[in-house]
Write an enzyme that holds these catalytic residues in place. Structure first.
Site, PDB file in Angstrom:
ATOM      1  N   CYS A 112       0.797  -1.244   0.000  1.00  0.00           N
ATOM      2  CA  CYS A 112       0.000   0.000   0.000  1.00  0.00           C
ATOM      3  C   CYS A 112       0.822   1.282   0.000  1.00  0.00           C
ATOM      4  O   CYS A 112       0.443   2.247  -0.666  1.00  0.00           O
ATOM      5  CB  CYS A 112      -0.974  -0.002   1.165  1.00  0.00           C
ATOM      6  N   HIS A 252      -3.633   6.697   3.615  1.00  0.00           N
ATOM      7  CA  HIS A 252      -4.043   5.484   2.901  1.00  0.00           C
ATOM      8  C   HIS A 252      -5.459   5.120   3.350  1.00  0.00           C
ATOM      9  O   HIS A 252      -5.784   5.173   4.537  1.00  0.00           O
ATOM     10  CB  HIS A 252      -3.071   4.350   3.227  1.00  0.00           C
ATOM     11  N   ASN A 282     -10.307  -0.109  -0.259  1.00  0.00           N
ATOM     12  CA  ASN A 282      -8.841  -0.051  -0.176  1.00  0.00           C
ATOM     13  C   ASN A 282      -8.248  -0.381  -1.550  1.00  0.00           C
ATOM     14  O   ASN A 282      -8.333  -1.525  -2.002  1.00  0.00           O
ATOM     15  CB  ASN A 282      -8.369  -1.058   0.880  1.00  0.00           C
TER      16      ASN A 282
HETATM   17  N1  ACO Z   1     -19.324  -9.215   7.421  1.00  0.00           N
HETATM   18  C1  ACO Z   1     -19.827  -9.624   8.591  1.00  0.00           C
HETATM   19  N2  ACO Z   1     -19.089 -10.131   9.590  1.00  0.00           N
HETATM   20  C2  ACO Z   1     -17.760 -10.206   9.389  1.00  0.00           C
HETATM   21  C3  ACO Z   1     -17.148  -9.787   8.187  1.00  0.00           C
HETATM   22  C4  ACO Z   1     -17.999  -9.280   7.186  1.00  0.00           C
HETATM   23  N3  ACO Z   1     -17.526  -8.841   5.998  1.00  0.00           N
HETATM   24  N4  ACO Z   1     -15.829  -9.982   8.280  1.00  0.00           N
HETATM   25  C5  ACO Z   1     -15.599 -10.501   9.505  1.00  0.00           C
HETATM   26  N5  ACO Z   1     -16.772 -10.646  10.173  1.00  0.00           N
HETATM   27  C6  ACO Z   1     -16.995 -11.170  11.513  1.00  0.00           C
HETATM   28  C7  ACO Z   1     -15.884 -12.075  12.007  1.00  0.00           C
HETATM   29  O1  ACO Z   1     -16.058 -13.376  11.526  1.00  0.00           O
HETATM   30  C8  ACO Z   1     -16.043 -11.955  13.497  1.00  0.00           C
HETATM   31  O2  ACO Z   1     -17.085 -12.797  13.894  1.00  0.00           O
HETATM   32  P1  ACO Z   1     -17.004 -13.608  15.315  1.00  0.00           P
HETATM   33  O3  ACO Z   1     -16.912 -12.539  16.361  1.00  0.00           O
HETATM   34  O4  ACO Z   1     -18.260 -14.383  15.320  1.00  0.00           O
HETATM   35  O5  ACO Z   1     -15.756 -14.430  15.217  1.00  0.00           O
HETATM   36  C9  ACO Z   1     -16.517 -10.520  13.711  1.00  0.00           C
HETATM   37  O6  ACO Z   1     -17.022 -10.076  12.429  1.00  0.00           O
HETATM   38  C10 ACO Z   1     -15.430  -9.587  14.175  1.00  0.00           C
HETATM   39  O7  ACO Z   1     -14.294  -9.807  13.349  1.00  0.00           O
HETATM   40  P2  ACO Z   1     -12.970  -8.971  13.538  1.00  0.00           P
HETATM   41  O8  ACO Z   1     -11.989  -9.402  12.513  1.00  0.00           O
HETATM   42  O9  ACO Z   1     -12.556  -9.018  14.971  1.00  0.00           O
HETATM   43  O10 ACO Z   1     -13.534  -7.505  13.217  1.00  0.00           O
HETATM   44  P3  ACO Z   1     -12.794  -6.134  13.306  1.00  0.00           P
HETATM   45  O11 ACO Z   1     -13.600  -5.166  14.079  1.00  0.00           O
HETATM   46  O12 ACO Z   1     -11.342  -6.279  13.655  1.00  0.00           O
HETATM   47  O13 ACO Z   1     -12.862  -5.637  11.780  1.00  0.00           O
HETATM   48  C11 ACO Z   1     -11.491  -5.527   9.822  1.00  0.00           C
HETATM   49  C12 ACO Z   1     -12.292  -6.418  10.779  1.00  0.00           C
HETATM   50  C13 ACO Z   1     -12.440  -4.555   9.167  1.00  0.00           C
HETATM   51  C14 ACO Z   1     -10.837  -6.417   8.777  1.00  0.00           C
HETATM   52  C15 ACO Z   1     -10.429  -4.741  10.623  1.00  0.00           C
HETATM   53  O14 ACO Z   1      -9.733  -5.613  11.492  1.00  0.00           O
HETATM   54  C16 ACO Z   1      -9.450  -4.049   9.716  1.00  0.00           C
HETATM   55  O15 ACO Z   1      -9.781  -3.126   8.998  1.00  0.00           O
HETATM   56  N6  ACO Z   1      -8.151  -4.461   9.752  1.00  0.00           N
HETATM   57  C17 ACO Z   1      -7.157  -3.881   8.899  1.00  0.00           C
HETATM   58  C18 ACO Z   1      -7.248  -4.512   7.563  1.00  0.00           C
HETATM   59  C19 ACO Z   1      -6.478  -3.760   6.518  1.00  0.00           C
HETATM   60  O16 ACO Z   1      -6.404  -2.563   6.547  1.00  0.00           O
HETATM   61  N7  ACO Z   1      -5.952  -4.509   5.563  1.00  0.00           N
HETATM   62  C20 ACO Z   1      -5.319  -3.933   4.457  1.00  0.00           C
HETATM   63  C21 ACO Z   1      -3.881  -3.801   4.674  1.00  0.00           C
HETATM   64  S1  ACO Z   1      -3.200  -2.865   3.415  1.00  0.00           S
HETATM   65  C22 ACO Z   1      -2.444  -3.885   2.250  1.00  0.00           C
HETATM   66  O17 ACO Z   1      -1.280  -4.071   2.281  1.00  0.00           O
HETATM   67  C23 ACO Z   1      -3.276  -4.490   1.197  1.00  0.00           C
END
Ligand code: ACO
Length: 326
Positions: A112, A252, A282
């Site tokens: 990124c 970003h 993203n």
């Molecule tokens: N829809 C509904 N529920 C979902 C989804 C979805 N799309 N995705 C995950 N869940 C569920 C999970 O299964 C979990 O359920 P559980 O509690 O029953 O186990 C619950 O939602 C919570 O999941 P978490 O992963 O703990 O949710 P969190 O609040 O951390 O949000 C997210 C997840 C949005 C991915 C967040 O952690 C995030 O943005 N992380 C950074 C990701 C990022 O920026 N990645 C790109 C990096 S840049 C690059 O190099 C490409």
């Protein structure tokens, strides 16, 4: 000698996919995606549109904005984690598409923050006598590497490209300084398991869905916040600037909660932060040049504005630039 951005442009595919569209085939909801990430819709490139196609369109717009032709370029750098193929470099394909020859071209893989990395590398090169104009592109086709059956990753990403024409310049405008960082120890938080030399493509890798991105979202989130905040503070210190000198924070666009945490650390009001994650998701290395091009088009960037860009990504990598716009 300074380095100025004399042209900027972006391109996103026409195909808009909303959170409601995703609800039709994934166990997710508009409410979950919107509140956890800030994303409302994203652009998804059609199957026959490669990264170089996105990059070329953004490059053509940047060249037009700069008022120069592709013939005037001395180098093309494409920052991408999703090249058309391993080789030739996507930058070479862009060169061919632009209808020019005999220019050095290479790709940069820094996930990124790739565009931020490429601005810094190009700035260094522009201080050599050999180069006058360098085209820097951030372009990604990430949705092709996300598992459409994995709700935890598929909802987050979009496709697009942004490009900037950089030139040697002795005016007070341009890239003031940058700060880059990386930590390979965090590599297992976000990676594409197969298709490279470690695990070449095979029937087994396809059957096990190993050509799709693996991510530990919560861990990525934590490190993203820490590294974005640290990079922003370091680059400010390096430039001898205070937080309140910044006109625009252009972060970003990975998650609106990561952006808010960075903004809060810098003590900036929300109106100083540019956010378009709601429209594009993203787009990795493309997110910052897409934002800058959109801001320019909307007339938000004024001559003399101090712009702080900051990003993090797989690797881990991170980086920030300070640009005096003009
Ligand atoms: N829809 C509904 N529920 C979902 C989804 C979805 N799309 N995705 C995950 N869940 C569920 C999970 O299964 C979990 O359920 P559980 O509690 O029953 O186990 C619950 O939602 C919570 O999941 P978490 O992963 O703990 O949710 P969190 O609040 O951390 O949000 C997210 C997840 C949005 C991915 C967040 O952690 C995030 O943005 N992380 C950074 C990701 C990022 O920026 N990645 C790109 C990096 S840049 C690059 O190099 C490409």
């Amino acid at each position: 000698m300074g380095v100025r951005i004399i042209g900027i442009g972006s391109y996103v595919p026409d195909n808009v996919v909303t959170n409601f569209d995703l609800e039709k085939f994934l166990d997710t909801s508009d409410e979950w995606i919107r509140t956890r990430t800030g994303i409302v819709e994203r652009r998804i490139a059609p199957p026959d549109m490669a990264t170089s196609d996105l990059a070329t369109r953004a490059a053509e717009r940047a060249l037009k904005d700069a008022g120069i032709s592709a013939e005037d370029l001395d180098m093309i750098i494409v920052a991408t984690a999703t090249p058309d193929m391993f080789y030739p470099a996507t930058a070479c394909i862009v060169q061919k598409n632009l209808g020019v020859r005999k220019k050095p071209c290479f790709d940069m893989e820094a996930a990124c923050p790739g565009f931020i990395y490429a601005l810094d590398v190009a700035s260094g090169l522009l201080n050599l006598p050999n180069y006058r104009h360098i085209l820097v592109i951030g372009a990604e086709n990430l949705t092709k590497f996300m598992d459409p059956e994995d709700r935890a990753t598929y909802v987050l990403f979009g496709d697009g490209a942004g490009a900037a024409v950089l030139t040697k310049d002795d005016s007070p405008y341009g890239i003031i300084t940058s700060c880059l960082g990386g930590d390979g120890n965090l590599g297992d938080l976000l990676y594409l398991p197969a298709g490279g030399s470690r695990r070449p493509a095979s029937k087994e890798t396809v059957e096990k869905r190993l050509h799709y991105t693996v991510m530990k979202g919560r861990e990525v989130f934590k490190h993203a916040v820490l590294n974005m905040q640290a990079a922003a503070l370091t680059v400010l210190q390096r430039a001898g600037l205070k937080k309140e000198d910044i006109t625009w924070l252009v972060p970003h666009q990975a998650n609106v909660r990561i952006i808010d945490a960075t903004r809060e650390k810098l003590g900036l009001p929300p109106e100083k932060v540019y956010i378009n994650i709601d429209k594009y998701g993203n787009t990795s290395a493309a997110s910052i040049p897409i934002a800058l091009a959109e801001m320019k088009e909307k007339g938000l960037l004024k001559r003399g504005d101090l712009v702080l860009t900051v990003s993090f990504g797989a690797g881990f990598t991170w980086g920030a630039n300070i640009i005096r716009w003009g």
